[in-house]
Design an enzyme around this catalytic site. Sequence first.
Site, short mmCIF file in Angstrom:
data_model
loop_
_atom_site.label_atom_id
_atom_site.label_comp_id
_atom_site.label_asym_id
_atom_site.label_seq_id
_atom_site.Cartn_x
_atom_site.Cartn_y
_atom_site.Cartn_z
CB THR A 1 10.48 19.62 -21.68
OG1 THR A 1 11.30 20.76 -21.90
CG2 THR A 1 11.24 18.58 -20.92
CG ASP B 1 -0.87 53.58 -18.26
OD1 ASP B 1 -1.01 52.37 -18.11
OD2 ASP B 1 -1.56 54.44 -17.70
N PRO C 1 8.74 29.53 -24.31
CG PRO C 1 10.03 30.81 -22.86
CD PRO C 1 9.34 30.86 -24.17
N GLY C 2 7.33 27.12 -22.09
CA GLY C 2 6.09 26.67 -21.48
C GLY C 2 5.06 26.12 -22.45
CB THR C 3 4.71 26.02 -26.09
OG1 THR C 3 6.11 25.94 -26.32
CG2 THR C 3 4.26 27.45 -26.23
N GLY C 4 5.35 23.33 -24.03
CA GLY C 4 5.28 21.87 -23.93
C GLY C 4 6.33 21.15 -24.76
CG HIS D 1 -5.01 56.57 -14.50
ND1 HIS D 1 -3.90 57.29 -14.81
CD2 HIS D 1 -4.81 55.32 -15.00
CE1 HIS D 1 -3.05 56.53 -15.49
NE2 HIS D 1 -3.58 55.32 -15.61
CD GLU D 2 -6.83 52.04 -13.78
OE1 GLU D 2 -7.04 51.48 -14.87
OE2 GLU D 2 -5.68 52.24 -13.34
N GLY E 1 9.87 26.77 -29.95
CA GLY E 1 8.66 27.42 -29.48
C GLY E 1 8.91 28.20 -28.20
P1 ADP Z 1 8.83 23.91 -22.46
O1 ADP Z 1 9.81 22.80 -22.41
O2 ADP Z 1 8.26 24.16 -23.82
O3 ADP Z 1 9.32 25.18 -21.84
P2 ADP Z 1 7.37 22.17 -20.75
O4 ADP Z 1 7.22 21.01 -21.65
O5 ADP Z 1 8.43 22.07 -19.72
O6 ADP Z 1 7.55 23.51 -21.58
O7 ADP Z 1 5.96 22.47 -20.06
C1 ADP Z 1 5.81 22.61 -18.69
C2 ADP Z 1 4.54 21.96 -18.20
O8 ADP Z 1 3.40 22.64 -18.70
C3 ADP Z 1 4.40 20.55 -18.67
O9 ADP Z 1 5.01 19.66 -17.79
C4 ADP Z 1 2.90 20.36 -18.70
O10 ADP Z 1 2.40 19.99 -17.44
C5 ADP Z 1 2.39 21.72 -19.05
N1 ADP Z 1 2.14 21.83 -20.48
C6 ADP Z 1 2.80 22.63 -21.35
N2 ADP Z 1 2.32 22.49 -22.58
C7 ADP Z 1 1.34 21.58 -22.53
C8 ADP Z 1 0.47 21.00 -23.51
N3 ADP Z 1 0.52 21.36 -24.79
N4 ADP Z 1 -0.42 20.09 -23.11
C9 ADP Z 1 -0.47 19.71 -21.80
N5 ADP Z 1 0.31 20.22 -20.84
C10 ADP Z 1 1.21 21.15 -21.18
ZN ZN Z 2 -2.91 53.67 -16.53
MG MG Z 3 11.68 22.79 -21.55
#
Ligand code: ADP
Ligand code: ZN
Ligand code: MG
Length: 625
Positions: A201, A492, A196-199, A416-417, A194
Amino acid sequence: MLLALNYLITFVFMSGPSRITVPYTTFLAQVNADNINDITAQSNSIQGDFKKPVTYGSANGTLFQTERPVFATDNLETLLQQHNVPISATPPGTGGSPLLNLLLSFGPALLLIGGFLYLSRRMTAGGPGGILGAFGQSRATLYTADSANRITFNDVAGIDEAKQDLAEVVDFLKTPEKYQKLGAQIPHGVLLVGPPGTGKTLLARAVAGESNRPFFSLSASEFVEAIVGVGASRVRDLFAKAKAAAPSIIFIDELDAIGRSRASSATFGANDEREQTLNQILTEMDGFTPNQNVVVLAATNRPEVLDPALLRPGRFDRRVTVSPPDKAGREAILRIHTRNVKVAPNVDLADIAGATAGFVGADLRNIVNEAALIAARKGEEMVTRADFDEAIERSVLGLRRPIVLGADERRLIAYHESGHALMGLLIPGADPVKKLTIVPRGLSLGSTYSQPIDDRYNYPEAYLRGRISLALGGRAAEEVAYGAVTTGAESDLQQVNQVARSMVARFGMSPKIGPINLTQPGDGAASEHFSDETARLLDEEVRRIVEECHREAVRLLTENRDRLDRLAAAVLKKDTLDQDEIYDAAGISRPASTRPVIAPPLPANGSSKRDGDLARDEVGSEIQR
Ligand code: ADP
Ligand code: ZN
Ligand code: MG
């Protein structure tokens, strides 16, 4: 340093007292003069002391040494006996005991070994000794059940499918007998995939917390060290530890660091080491016997670069996709992260979830924290909706920039905006414009912020064309109102190029090229494999699409010139307009949200990351100038 030390030691301790070297004839003369106290001899070298000091050359003293010529036929022994000189034949004296000599000559070598031991100790941070073994120990962190901050499935939200998939693994780890009784084998390798940052780990740690089993966690890059062979031996050590503690879990984070396809990477250097480590992992995973209850979890955000051997049955054959959360999921994640935050009663988390399409768990956690910080800075008792809005804006647009613009420049930016915003109102099916501002933020001098009504997973061609027209709206407005263009449209145009190229090369939306995806899964850049002819066609088609959209934008804005002027005047007066004010100023009635959302499932792998990117862009449909 060691060499110098060695030299010094031999010089100082082993050379003994200094002696004067005298010719053999002088020595004989002194024997005849009865001036010899005693001598020691070894082969033809003779050392000894005179009774009275003798001067030879510039040297003077009683200690002497000399060399007896091999051809000498004198009967030295008889001569010495005649003069009562005691003779000994021990090795030439050094004065020290043989034990000390031995120690001294081995000293440097001992020092070397000692230094090596010290280093290896330090590298393993106090692991048990052993000269080579110390390097090969894994540094996996072991989380046990009683670890203070135990994470469970309750701390994870918004990724329910992934949670369900892993619930089975948890159940197995808790009661392996239940499965073994039926002859079922649990998958040994589960790959979490997935963005990055989706959880990912977090999820792995939750599995450990739920199942209450030993959890060895290690980041893949930690396997690879400067010394070849260390990675492989760490792997061996890690698996041995895990097997000893079975049923247990091994978690390898960022697997792509070592699991990269062996064929595709042509870089030099650490390659060999990585390959050895990878091979060792494959071997270990094959070596599980059915009743060794070790589950290997791994996480990656780039499954397409992984070595196919890793994904083969018997290894990481289970794949759990962790996708960015939908609206309900975002709300649930916000709920988790606001558990310990004092939130004002007027804050509707569902509303915030709606305003954060494309955000992943890590972003949401960040926003909650940012909002709390903002509230604290303002000295508030509770975190309000305004704080959340500011945190979201800050995360999307960057910090406000304190720069002062001249009246002319402000007017240009307003046009522009307004151009962007008006396109958003006029193009059917475009994302509704939420906000229009000419307050400088981050890198932009002004922004138009639009937000999709729902999460989108699939984009019709007309929508993408609308996106291009909308992005070109700023520049078109400059052309319409001023008859000239400025540099302000750079970002843009980047966005325009990206969308148009994707339409042609990835989504098959060009009749000339046809339904062919020209991108290749692989290591990223420079992996486009097509002929020069196709490349030329691709450029042509991109240009055609962009030009068509540009013409459309200019046409729409020319036809609605009065609306453009009114909108620009309104934003000049107020700096920032919200959704209602925008519709009012433009004189357009706000439509009920009727746009259908097409949401078939995403293609299984490969392109999913890119689609995520696109979804993410959408929040940032703010158009910078
Ligand atoms: P990944 O390993 O997918 O890059 P992490 O697991 O390190 O992402 O997520 C970083 C932090 O973001 C976690 O420690 C948590 O606090 C928060 N986080 C990410 N996904 C979730 C989730 N699905 N539910 C709750 N907290 C989440
Ligand atoms: Zn613009
Ligand atoms: Mg991770």
